[in-house]
Write a protein that holds these residues in place. Sequence first.
Motif: not given
Length: 135
Positions: A37, A40, A104-105, A108, A130, A134
């Motif tokens: 997070t 992100y 990370v994407e 998410r 969130c 990205i």
Amino acid sequence: MNKKAPAGNPTRPRPNPLPGCPMAAAFAAVGGKWKLTLVYWLAHGESHFAGLRRRSTPITPKVLAEQLRELEADGLVERVVTGPVPAPVIYRLTPYGTTVLPVVESVRVWGEAHLRRTGGEPLGDEAMNCAHPIA
């Protein structure tokens, strides 16, 4: 011992808990309740500690500082001092830190699908939300 000193040398990564295992190495670097997070949020722009603190109200300042120190020790986040103490510092992703953004994407996007599947509601608070991809 100075308790406020960063955990480890940012130029030397923390030890891998299971030497030779890529999964263990990855989880050592980005595992933890808040690290993905934080990465992100930093992907959307650098931030002062206070700015990250506002975005992450459920996290205590102590845990936030620990997570940032670990990310810094692993070379994913850079801490930039803006002047003499007590000047605020700026946190930003390093070029190496940007290499984890596809992960990370993906997490998410999976999380959005999981929220829909389980009937979870996305956060209404824009500061902590969130939902933005990205770039």
